[in-house]
Design a protein around this motif. Sequence first.
Motif, PDB file in Angstrom:
ATOM      1  N   GLU A 127       0.814  -1.211   0.000  1.00  0.00           N
ATOM      2  CA  GLU A 127       0.000   0.000   0.000  1.00  0.00           C
ATOM      3  C   GLU A 127       0.853   1.269   0.000  1.00  0.00           C
ATOM      4  N   TRP A 128       2.150   1.128   0.278  1.00  0.00           N
ATOM      5  CA  TRP A 128       3.028   2.295   0.232  1.00  0.00           C
ATOM      6  C   TRP A 128       3.146   2.856  -1.184  1.00  0.00           C
ATOM      7  N   VAL A 129       3.036   2.002  -2.176  1.00  0.00           N
ATOM      8  CA  VAL A 129       3.223   2.410  -3.574  1.00  0.00           C
ATOM      9  C   VAL A 129       1.879   2.301  -4.291  1.00  0.00           C
ATOM     10  N   LYS A 130       1.384   3.428  -4.794  1.00  0.00           N
ATOM     11  CA  LYS A 130       0.054   3.477  -5.400  1.00  0.00           C
ATOM     12  C   LYS A 130       0.040   3.037  -6.858  1.00  0.00           C
ATOM     13  N   GLU A 131       1.193   3.055  -7.501  1.00  0.00           N
ATOM     14  CA  GLU A 131       1.272   2.632  -8.897  1.00  0.00           C
ATOM     15  C   GLU A 131       2.683   2.139  -9.186  1.00  0.00           C
ATOM     16  N   TYR A 132       2.799   1.037  -9.899  1.00  0.00           N
ATOM     17  CA  TYR A 132       4.104   0.468 -10.208  1.00  0.00           C
ATOM     18  C   TYR A 132       4.459   0.752 -11.666  1.00  0.00           C
ATOM     19  N   PRO A 133       5.745   0.794 -11.980  1.00  0.00           N
ATOM     20  CA  PRO A 133       6.163   1.221 -13.320  1.00  0.00           C
ATOM     21  C   PRO A 133       5.937   0.170 -14.391  1.00  0.00           C
ATOM     22  N   VAL A 134       5.916   0.640 -15.621  1.00  0.00           N
ATOM     23  CA  VAL A 134       5.853  -0.208 -16.801  1.00  0.00           C
ATOM     24  C   VAL A 134       7.134   0.024 -17.598  1.00  0.00           C
ATOM     25  N   PHE A 135       7.804  -1.064 -17.991  1.00  0.00           N
ATOM     26  CA  PHE A 135       9.017  -0.969 -18.799  1.00  0.00           C
ATOM     27  C   PHE A 135       8.638  -1.024 -20.282  1.00  0.00           C
ATOM     28  N   ILE A 136       9.233  -0.145 -21.066  1.00  0.00           N
ATOM     29  CA  ILE A 136       8.929  -0.149 -22.485  1.00  0.00           C
ATOM     30  C   ILE A 136       9.501  -1.392 -23.166  1.00  0.00           C
ATOM     31  N   ASP A 137       9.014  -1.679 -24.342  1.00  0.00           N
ATOM     32  CA  ASP A 137       9.606  -2.700 -25.198  1.00  0.00           C
ATOM     33  C   ASP A 137      10.955  -2.165 -25.668  1.00  0.00           C
ATOM     34  N   PRO A 138      12.064  -2.871 -25.417  1.00  0.00           N
ATOM     35  CA  PRO A 138      13.382  -2.355 -25.807  1.00  0.00           C
ATOM     36  C   PRO A 138      13.494  -2.000 -27.287  1.00  0.00           C
ATOM     37  N   ASP A 139      12.749  -2.690 -28.131  1.00  0.00           N
ATOM     38  CA  ASP A 139      12.816  -2.400 -29.566  1.00  0.00           C
ATOM     39  C   ASP A 139      12.147  -1.084 -29.924  1.00  0.00           C
ATOM     40  N   HIS A 140      11.436  -0.481 -28.967  1.00  0.00           N
ATOM     41  CA  HIS A 140      10.781   0.803 -29.224  1.00  0.00           C
ATOM     42  C   HIS A 140      11.644   1.988 -28.793  1.00  0.00           C
ATOM     43  N   ALA A 141      12.847   1.713 -28.307  1.00  0.00           N
ATOM     44  CA  ALA A 141      13.766   2.778 -27.905  1.00  0.00           C
ATOM     45  C   ALA A 141      14.487   3.324 -29.141  1.00  0.00           C
ATOM     46  N   VAL A 142      14.093   4.512 -29.575  1.00  0.00           N
ATOM     47  CA  VAL A 142      14.647   5.080 -30.808  1.00  0.00           C
ATOM     48  C   VAL A 142      15.238   6.461 -30.547  1.00  0.00           C
ATOM     49  N   ALA A 275      16.423 -13.130 -15.312  1.00  0.00           N
ATOM     50  CA  ALA A 275      17.349 -14.155 -14.838  1.00  0.00           C
ATOM     51  C   ALA A 275      17.151 -14.455 -13.357  1.00  0.00           C
ATOM     52  N   ARG A 276      16.675 -13.461 -12.604  1.00  0.00           N
ATOM     53  CA  ARG A 276      16.508 -13.637 -11.163  1.00  0.00           C
ATOM     54  C   ARG A 276      15.046 -13.857 -10.768  1.00  0.00           C
ATOM     55  N   GLY A 277      14.178 -14.004 -11.769  1.00  0.00           N
ATOM     56  CA  GLY A 277      12.784 -14.329 -11.497  1.00  0.00           C
ATOM     57  C   GLY A 277      12.002 -13.240 -10.813  1.00  0.00           C
ATOM     58  N   VAL A 278      12.335 -11.977 -11.088  1.00  0.00           N
ATOM     59  CA  VAL A 278      11.649 -10.840 -10.472  1.00  0.00           C
ATOM     60  C   VAL A 278      10.507 -10.375 -11.382  1.00  0.00           C
ATOM     61  N   LYS A 279       9.338 -10.237 -10.813  1.00  0.00           N
ATOM     62  CA  LYS A 279       8.143  -9.846 -11.562  1.00  0.00           C
ATOM     63  C   LYS A 279       8.165  -8.352 -11.876  1.00  0.00           C
ATOM     64  N   TYR A 280       7.713  -7.987 -13.088  1.00  0.00           N
ATOM     65  CA  TYR A 280       7.589  -6.575 -13.461  1.00  0.00           C
ATOM     66  C   TYR A 280       6.558  -6.446 -14.567  1.00  0.00           C
ATOM     67  N   SER A 281       6.095  -5.212 -14.796  1.00  0.00           N
ATOM     68  CA  SER A 281       5.130  -4.936 -15.854  1.00  0.00           C
ATOM     69  C   SER A 281       5.859  -4.395 -17.070  1.00  0.00           C
ATOM     70  N   ALA A 282       5.503  -4.929 -18.245  1.00  0.00           N
ATOM     71  CA  ALA A 282       6.164  -4.520 -19.483  1.00  0.00           C
ATOM     72  C   ALA A 282       5.139  -4.062 -20.503  1.00  0.00           C
ATOM     73  N   GLU A 283       5.597  -3.200 -21.399  1.00  0.00           N
ATOM     74  CA  GLU A 283       4.758  -2.743 -22.497  1.00  0.00           C
ATOM     75  C   GLU A 283       4.363  -3.938 -23.360  1.00  0.00           C
ATOM     76  N   GLY A 284       3.074  -4.044 -23.684  1.00  0.00           N
ATOM     77  CA  GLY A 284       2.595  -5.156 -24.488  1.00  0.00           C
ATOM     78  C   GLY A 284       2.908  -4.978 -25.959  1.00  0.00           C
ATOM     79  N   ASP A 285       2.711  -6.027 -26.720  1.00  0.00           N
ATOM     80  CA  ASP A 285       2.964  -5.966 -28.156  1.00  0.00           C
ATOM     81  C   ASP A 285       1.971  -5.039 -28.856  1.00  0.00           C
TER      82      ASP A 285
END
Length: 293
Positions: A127-142, A275-285
């Motif tokens: 509850e300390w964190v109200k929103e968690y980050p989303v990582f972009i698709d690496p191929d979209h880094a231009v 590699a370390r099995g850590v959960k995160y949110s990523a940009e979808g296709d």
Amino acid sequence: MFAEACEKASKFTRPLVISVRQQDGKVMTDCASFVVINDQGWVITAGHVFDSFVRYQADQNKIKEINEINANRRSDPAAPNNEIKLDKNLLTNHSFWWGWDGVRLTEAYVNRQMDLAIGRLEPFNPEWVKEYPVFIDPDHAVRGRSLCRMGFAFLEIKSDFNEKMNAFCIPKIDVDRAFFPNEGIHTRTIDRGVSKDGGYRMEYIETSSPGLKGQSGCPILDTNGRIYALQVQTSHLPLGFHPIAEYDGNSVVENQFMNLGLGISVRTIRQVLDARGVKYSAEGDESGFRIIG
């Protein structure tokens, strides 16, 4: 342009306060940033924020060795009667403050070559964190994309050391007011090869604006508030200009540099998290997001 991105980042970016105390009693404090990436309390930051702790561990070994030598000298009549004095700059105390009181970092992984660190906060309340980050698709880094860096630059903190409690005391930080954003564009993607530890591809995003003191470990965001990279370094590229300036009647040659930010890219970050099995949110296709891990 970045109002929404800054609002998002303020929910998952926190200050990291690093306090050290020397043998002579002098207390020094630095500030960095870190990102909370999921509801299990996993965080990412710059690897170099742990340099002072590595020094502290080395200094503790030195202090122990010197104290043992002095103790042996006192108990041995044939030994020299003078004691070895401890260097005043040796670190006797060290502390990390991870954004909340009573929180420590566990399961830490620090890769100094990549300049990346991850770990899990304990205890952690989702509850300390109200929103968690989303990582972009690496191929979209231009190149040319507008980016914003959001951390805790220019935050001056003065810690005190309580001798009776054997602990540091830091002033209360108004986190919302302490945020400092600066914007730039993605200038280049830099590939530094494969890391010695884990075989990760070391890819970095260069930005036209520099990282500022206190922003180490902060997110570099796109206009939608998605994480594009993590600030780790500032590079200084010589421009080849050498103007002459006058100071107190003396002529001084001033070398001119362009200061650029360098962030470890989401491609590398996601490799380490996977590699370390850590959960995160990523940009979808498509337009949505997907949970990895």
